[in-house]
Every structure is written in C-alpha cells, then in structure tokens.
Write a protein that holds these residues in place. Structure first.
Motif, PDB file in Angstrom:
ATOM      1  N   THR D 103       0.847  -1.194   0.000  1.00 53.65           N
ATOM      2  CA  THR D 103       0.000   0.000   0.000  1.00 53.65           C
ATOM      3  C   THR D 103       0.882   1.243   0.000  1.00 53.65           C
ATOM      4  O   THR D 103       1.832   1.320   0.784  1.00 53.65           O
ATOM      5  CB  THR D 103      -0.884   0.020   1.273  1.00 53.65           C
ATOM      6  N   ILE D 104       0.578   2.202  -0.881  1.00 56.43           N
ATOM      7  CA  ILE D 104       1.331   3.461  -0.862  1.00 56.43           C
ATOM      8  C   ILE D 104       0.880   4.236   0.371  1.00 56.43           C
ATOM      9  O   ILE D 104      -0.264   4.694   0.462  1.00 56.43           O
ATOM     10  CB  ILE D 104       1.082   4.290  -2.143  1.00 56.43           C
ATOM     11  N   LYS D 105       1.792   4.366   1.316  1.00 55.10           N
ATOM     12  CA  LYS D 105       1.424   4.951   2.618  1.00 55.10           C
ATOM     13  C   LYS D 105       1.673   6.445   2.646  1.00 55.10           C
ATOM     14  O   LYS D 105       0.959   7.199   3.304  1.00 55.10           O
ATOM     15  CB  LYS D 105       2.271   4.272   3.699  1.00 55.10           C
ATOM     16  N   GLU D 106       2.706   6.875   1.947  1.00 56.57           N
ATOM     17  CA  GLU D 106       3.117   8.277   2.108  1.00 56.57           C
ATOM     18  C   GLU D 106       4.028   8.651   0.945  1.00 56.57           C
ATOM     19  O   GLU D 106       4.760   7.813   0.414  1.00 56.57           O
ATOM     20  CB  GLU D 106       3.907   8.381   3.435  1.00 56.57           C
ATOM     21  N   VAL D 119       8.861   7.555  -1.800  1.00 55.85           N
ATOM     22  CA  VAL D 119       7.571   6.878  -1.712  1.00 55.85           C
ATOM     23  C   VAL D 119       7.689   5.809  -0.628  1.00 55.85           C
ATOM     24  O   VAL D 119       8.625   4.993  -0.664  1.00 55.85           O
ATOM     25  CB  VAL D 119       7.187   6.241  -3.062  1.00 55.85           C
ATOM     26  N   VAL D 120       6.783   5.843   0.338  1.00 56.49           N
ATOM     27  CA  VAL D 120       6.788   4.849   1.414  1.00 56.49           C
ATOM     28  C   VAL D 120       5.687   3.831   1.125  1.00 56.49           C
ATOM     29  O   VAL D 120       4.498   4.181   1.119  1.00 56.49           O
ATOM     30  CB  VAL D 120       6.559   5.505   2.794  1.00 56.49           C
ATOM     31  N   GLU D 121       6.111   2.598   0.854  1.00 58.19           N
ATOM     32  CA  GLU D 121       5.169   1.503   0.622  1.00 58.19           C
ATOM     33  C   GLU D 121       5.052   0.674   1.893  1.00 58.19           C
ATOM     34  O   GLU D 121       6.079   0.196   2.403  1.00 58.19           O
ATOM     35  CB  GLU D 121       5.717   0.555  -0.450  1.00 58.19           C
ATOM     36  N   LEU D 122       3.854   0.459   2.361  1.00 59.51           N
ATOM     37  CA  LEU D 122       3.658  -0.470   3.482  1.00 59.51           C
ATOM     38  C   LEU D 122       3.524  -1.873   2.902  1.00 59.51           C
ATOM     39  O   LEU D 122       2.621  -2.149   2.107  1.00 59.51           O
ATOM     40  CB  LEU D 122       2.395  -0.090   4.262  1.00 59.51           C
ATOM     41  N   VAL D 123       4.450  -2.757   3.272  1.00 61.97           N
ATOM     42  CA  VAL D 123       4.404  -4.150   2.823  1.00 61.97           C
ATOM     43  C   VAL D 123       3.893  -4.997   3.985  1.00 61.97           C
ATOM     44  O   VAL D 123       4.468  -4.967   5.080  1.00 61.97           O
ATOM     45  CB  VAL D 123       5.811  -4.636   2.404  1.00 61.97           C
ATOM     46  N   GLU D 124       2.805  -5.710   3.761  1.00 64.12           N
ATOM     47  CA  GLU D 124       2.260  -6.562   4.823  1.00 64.12           C
ATOM     48  C   GLU D 124       2.137  -7.998   4.329  1.00 64.12           C
ATOM     49  O   GLU D 124       1.712  -8.244   3.203  1.00 64.12           O
ATOM     50  CB  GLU D 124       0.866  -6.082   5.233  1.00 64.12           C
ATOM     51  N   LEU D 139      11.104   2.002   1.590  1.00 74.00           N
ATOM     52  CA  LEU D 139      11.397   3.364   1.134  1.00 74.00           C
ATOM     53  C   LEU D 139      11.920   3.308  -0.290  1.00 74.00           C
ATOM     54  O   LEU D 139      12.949   2.676  -0.559  1.00 74.00           O
ATOM     55  CB  LEU D 139      12.447   4.002   2.043  1.00 74.00           C
ATOM     56  N   LEU D 140      11.204   3.957  -1.191  1.00 70.85           N
ATOM     57  CA  LEU D 140      11.616   4.015  -2.591  1.00 70.85           C
ATOM     58  C   LEU D 140      12.022   5.435  -2.937  1.00 70.85           C
ATOM     59  O   LEU D 140      11.277   6.378  -2.654  1.00 70.85           O
ATOM     60  CB  LEU D 140      10.443   3.624  -3.494  1.00 70.85           C
TER      61      LEU D 140
END
Lengths: 146, 146, 146, 146, 146, 146
Positions: D103-106, D119-124, D139-140
């Motif tokens: 999910t793109i978090k931020e 781009v901060v992706e939340l990986v679950e 962190l991308l």
C-alpha cells in the motif's frame, strides 16, 4: 534388482564410476544441508591466508558423493553394515573432478551370522590428476547361497 | 578461534548439540546432492512393501548432519584425520529428531608425529527416543603444548 | 542455552562473525526461494549494460545472511521485536566476502513492559574491502533480572 | 520495463500478490541459506515443549518471500533505499499461506535530492486467516517527471 | 487473473521474457532434481575430450526454464494440453543467457470440443547471440466467448 | 558406455524405471528453478477452491523427472533429437509415486542422414494406481552399424 550372493563377489574385482566435477554449488549446498559453514569451505578471503589458498570441499561431501557414485546397482541380498578407515587424504578444490573406484578387498566369515559373509569393499575417490583424495572400507553383510 | 591443545582434551568429557528433525526435504536434497535415488529413500510405495514400511534417510545424510552438528568450534591446532568404525545402527525415518553427542573416548600418542597426539572422539547420533542411530570414531591430530 | 538479561548487555560491545563469500549459488537459490528473478540478479548480459556492470545480490539475501551469521547463541530471555533502519548501502557482487558485526547501540526502557528492556543491536555487513554494505538496527526485548 | 514517476504513485493505492504456502521445504532451505539452524525452526521435538508447540518460519524467510511476492514489475525510475519498522507480528507455521499486500502509505520530498521523491510503501504479509504476520515500510527513491 | 478468450488471441503476436543466465548452479540443481548425472552435464574433464569441450545444460532444464519464463500471466480460460515438436537445436553452456519468445503461431478448431479452440504458441529459447537454442509448440485449449 | 546401434533397437521392447514419490520439496524446488510460482503449485488455500482441491506438480517437473528416470545408460551412438506429442494426461499430486516406462515404438529411416536411423521411444509416467499421467515420444538419432 538382481541378487548377488556372498559367493559371487570376487576379491580384487573393481568397478569405476563416471566422473563428477565438484562445484561451488556442491559446497554451498552441503554447508546448507549440514550447517557446517566453517571458513575453510565458505570464506574465500580467509582461505587465501591459509596454506591451501582456496576453499576446500567438506570431507562429508566427498564421502557422500563417492557413496552415491557407487550406488548404481541394488543388491537385495546385501546390507550395509558401516565403514572402516575413512580417510581424507588430499583436499578437494572447486573444479576438481572425482571418480569413485570400488574394489573387493576381502571376504570373511561373520562369526555371529553363519548364513552371511562380510564383503569389504575399498571405496576410493580419485581426482583428475589420478590422486586418491579419500578412501574408506565399506562393510557389506551378504547372504550366502546356502 | 581459540587454540585447544592435546593436553586440554579430557577423556570422558562430552558435549551435546541442539536437535534437528530429519525432514523429507533433507532426504530429497541429499539424493540430489549424491545421485543416490534408491527406492529405500525415494519411493514411498515400494517402502510400504518392505520391513521398515516407510522411506529411510541415507546413511551419508545422517553422518553428514552429525558431523555438521558438532562443527561449532574451530580449533586451529587440530586436524581431522578421518573416521573409524562408522556404523548405521538404526534407521532414521522422516520426522525423527536427532542430536549429536561427542565424547572424548581416548587419547594416544602418534608414533610418526612426536609434536602431536591423537584424540579419538566418539560421535553418536541419538533420536528422540534416546536410541543411538549412528556412531563413529573421529580421529583428530592435535598439537601438543610442548 | 544460557540466559542473558537486560542488565548484562553493555552498550558499545560488539562481536564479529566469521566471513562468508556470496556466491552465484546463493543468488540463484535466493531467487528460487523468493521468486525474485529480476535481471539485476539473474541476467549477466543485461547487467553489462548497467552502471554496476555485473549481477548483484538481492538485498534480502544479504540481510538474511547477516542475521544468520549473528545467530550463534540462543538467549532464552530475549525476543526479537523487529528491525529499524534497514539500509542497503553498497551492492554486493558475486565473490564478495561479507562479515557481520553486531554492536550494542542502545538500551532503553520499554514503556509497556516494565519487566523488560529494549536492546538495540546495530547489525552491519562488511565486505572484504572494509566497506559497510548493509546496516540495520535489531530491536530485542530482553527480560530484566528483577 | 515501464517508467513510473514520483507523480504517478497515489497514496492509499494497494495491490495484493498471489498466495504462497510456507512449507517445511522453505524453512529447511532458508536454514541452509542463512546458517540459522535454531531449534525454533529445525527441532520439532523441542518446539513441542514451547508455547507455540511447533516449528516456526524464520523472520527473514517471511520478509524475503514478501519482498519477492511484490517484485512483479520493474520500475527503472525507482531505487530501493531500505526498510523501516520491520516487525514480525505473529508466528508463521508450516502450512500457513501468506499473501503480500503493498500500500502506498506516504509520499514525501527528499531534502538532499530535489529531482527525486520518497515513496513509502507499506508491505504486509497476511495469512489465510486474514491476520497480519509481518509488516515493513519500504522506502523508494523515485525520479520526478520534472 | 484476467480472462483471455480464444477470440482474443491474435496470430503473429509475440512477447519476450526477461533474460536469464544459465549457471553452473542451475545445472547441478537440475541434475539433483532429475537424477540425470550424465557426464555431459557433470564432468568437466570428460567434456574437454568431446566436441563441445565443456559441460552443457540438460535439455529438460532449458525447456523448464523457458516454460517458467513465459508463465507470467494466469489465464483462467486456458488449459495446457501439451507440447509438440520440442527440439533442442543448439547446446546451452554455463554462462549463456537465454530469453523466451512466445509467438501465436496458429488458431484452430477443436473437433471434439465446440466451446473451445486450440491456440498454438511457438515457444523459443534464444541465447545472447540471437541463436535459437530450443523450440516447442505449446498447445492451449481456450474457451470461446460464445 | 556401451554402443547400441540402430539395428539393436527392437520395436515393442520396453524397460521400466524404479519409482519416485513426488514430494512437496520437488514442487517447491521446481518453482525455484523455473520461476513458475503459479498458485496451482504453491498456494494450498487457493487450490482448495479449485476442482482438483490440492496443489499439483508442474508439468515440466514430471517431464524432467521422467526423462531423468530413463537416463540410466549412456549410448554414445545416439543423439537426442527432441520430443513429439508431450501430453500431461492427469494431474500429479504431492505423495504420488511415478515410474517411467520406455517403449520402442517405431524405427524409421532418416531421409537426410543415410548413416543414421530414427528410433521413437514412447516415454510414459505411470502413477501408483497404474494410471498414465504423462506421455511423450522421444526421437533418437542412432548410428547404423553399416
């Protein structure tokens, strides 16, 4: 599967396997299978500071491969009893090619089991320069014909 | 790496490894590493027709794992010379958990090498029922302090 | 297994693992384990057209190996809570040898758990040229003695 | 390979991978890759004496698989900078099936690199019961269109 | 998963995978998976005495990798029926990089199944010199829209 | 290696390999080797929702194993030309045991190569219930005696 009896083994007879090149992959996978990540096998930089200058194969890898190389024919009349005098004679390096030679070294009675005899197979791993790198005596319990 | 000299070994001392469950994966990978695809290890249907009723681990797998389990500490003063009396005492089945026990069995002089001694370690694989499934005597050449 | 309590950890103390050469085998097997067959790891021809000119190891491989390298001692009083600030600082190429260094960076109270404290371990992967290739902060929840 | 720029990422957007059952094979091979043979992962008998009663997957295995599950599309404009807040929330047992959700978090500026954004992706990792077993923030660094 | 129907396939359309370098690891692991330890794949010394001078990849490895390379998209309306005219055209050596190209070669009716059609995909493995090393025709049974 | 010439092959003759149980390990490793992580092979939960209810082996795994099972004897006079009519007839599940049967189906002239003939071997994989799960025709180019 073809039955081979104690009487069928001929002392001095030998057979030779096809060759197998020991690769970096074999060493990495053997470390993974055994949990032995000693730097002798896994750390190329440390090995450069040692006498042998390069990574060496695990002894148990060479033994396992040699036993596998000779495992071509299933003899339902024979039982593996164990190994004596397993010796790691020379190091095996990445890229060495080893062949297994199996020689009937001795036949003897089994004092406890009159219906069987003991066949001693000499298993040798030989590298591409003709040097023996490993040797072991395989003890087979084999049924007698009568 | 910490130096342990011939004099430091105490006959009768033993150490025990953590346990390891032998899985179907271990057997399949050991077949792949050695080329030994004998039905005893790989054919569950055929095994049902045999006395042991199920697939059994390769002897060389159990030996390799036991050696790996005891390979915790590197002693730069010791050299592995080989193994004597390697015996496969009981079958190891998928799901059995084995622990390695290493006992200093004997210390003796090395007639050819006065600066070294021979330490004989008894390596045993023991399953979850306390049964010894494999045993071997590991011969170590170890430097003397003086 | 030996108990190590929160009070036993000393800020600034560090330990270093043995080294491990990252091989082509490691990369191929990590691709196989994760399903990440990106050309950065698997296509030597494409890599020649990129800045780094050769295949590079997966970040998750380097992280997994570093965690494994530091997993020598089991502390039954400690629980791994997770990792912060995991950074892949330099590429790791086939043939690079990495060592893990673990340094106690910080000790702090755990506001929610008065019987425990948080130990922050800095885990670093260092290559054969002394360069840090990866760093992460490991958070350990550790029981207090009292 | 299709270019995706910083401006193209939409906060809140998410994608879900196909599922993958974590097998005994995965755990045995991850132990082999990392050298982490802790009894939590490898000794079914010891695990029976613990709270969780059975072997659990390595945290680094679950993390590596999750990263691999999300590695479907190569974006030549993005560079992986690292991970924050990697947390192992619940144990993963043999036979659990995990899916990765990204999910793109931020989105935020990168103070040092004006031509890029973070781009901060939340990986679950989510198991078959809908429970989150692992989470991390990827962190991308991504190029801006202008 | 997105449905693609018989009518959606366009004769002559093709797609190309990312590349993959065939490594010594791939060959060693394929030998381990299949039990094919023929010297053509495993004995570097013997190979030096043959026309091709070096170890060659197993045909089934190249075929399996090519099928895997093209397995990117799951079409729930298609069923793999098999392969025709699988040919190993040139040897693949360690270090060669292969790419899979998939071309819709033909569409035809299935006489037994009026609700389906047969799509023939030509699967080709191409090395870094642009040479086709393997080819096969993949037969897909695909549902018709109506 | 023993030479077998075109004239030596007898139409209708067949040989059968030892059996091999297809394990979860084989499937996980084949996914890792090919990159095919389709849920049909890797996601036990999703498979429960499908007609076959459980994970199925990759077709290329079954083909590769069958070819390996028949690779016992090296004939230096024969060259593998390829395979025709490879068909995956029934699914293979984890725990199924497959045996390969090889039957000389046909001998024919090779119009382009007068010194050789084409031998067509039918390779069949048969499971523990006697069902054929895979079939293929192996084309061998074999030297003639004269």
């Amino acid at each position: 599967m073809k039955s081979i009896y104690f009487e069928d083994y001929v002392t001095g007879e030998s057979r030779t396997s096809t060759g197998r090149t020991i690769t970096e992959t074999d060493i990495v996978m053997h470390a993974g299978q055994t949990g032995d990540f000693f730097p002798h096998h896994m750390d190329a930089e440390w090995c450069k500071t040692q006498d042998f200058k390069q990574r060496i194969a695990h002894g148990t890898l060479i033994f396992s491969v040699a036993v596998g190389q000779t495992a071509g024919v299933i003899n339902p009349e024979a039982f593996s009893y164990g190994y004596d005098r397993l010796r790691f004679i020379r190091p095996v390096f990445i890229g060495d090619t080893i062949t297994a030679r199996c020689t009937i070294k001795e036949k003897r009675d089994d004092p406890k089991r009159p219906t069987m005899g003991v066949v001693v197979e000499l298993v040798e791993s030989i590298n591409q320069r003709g040097e023996t790198v490993m040797a072991a005596e395989h003890l087979l319990l084999v049924k007698r014909k009568s």
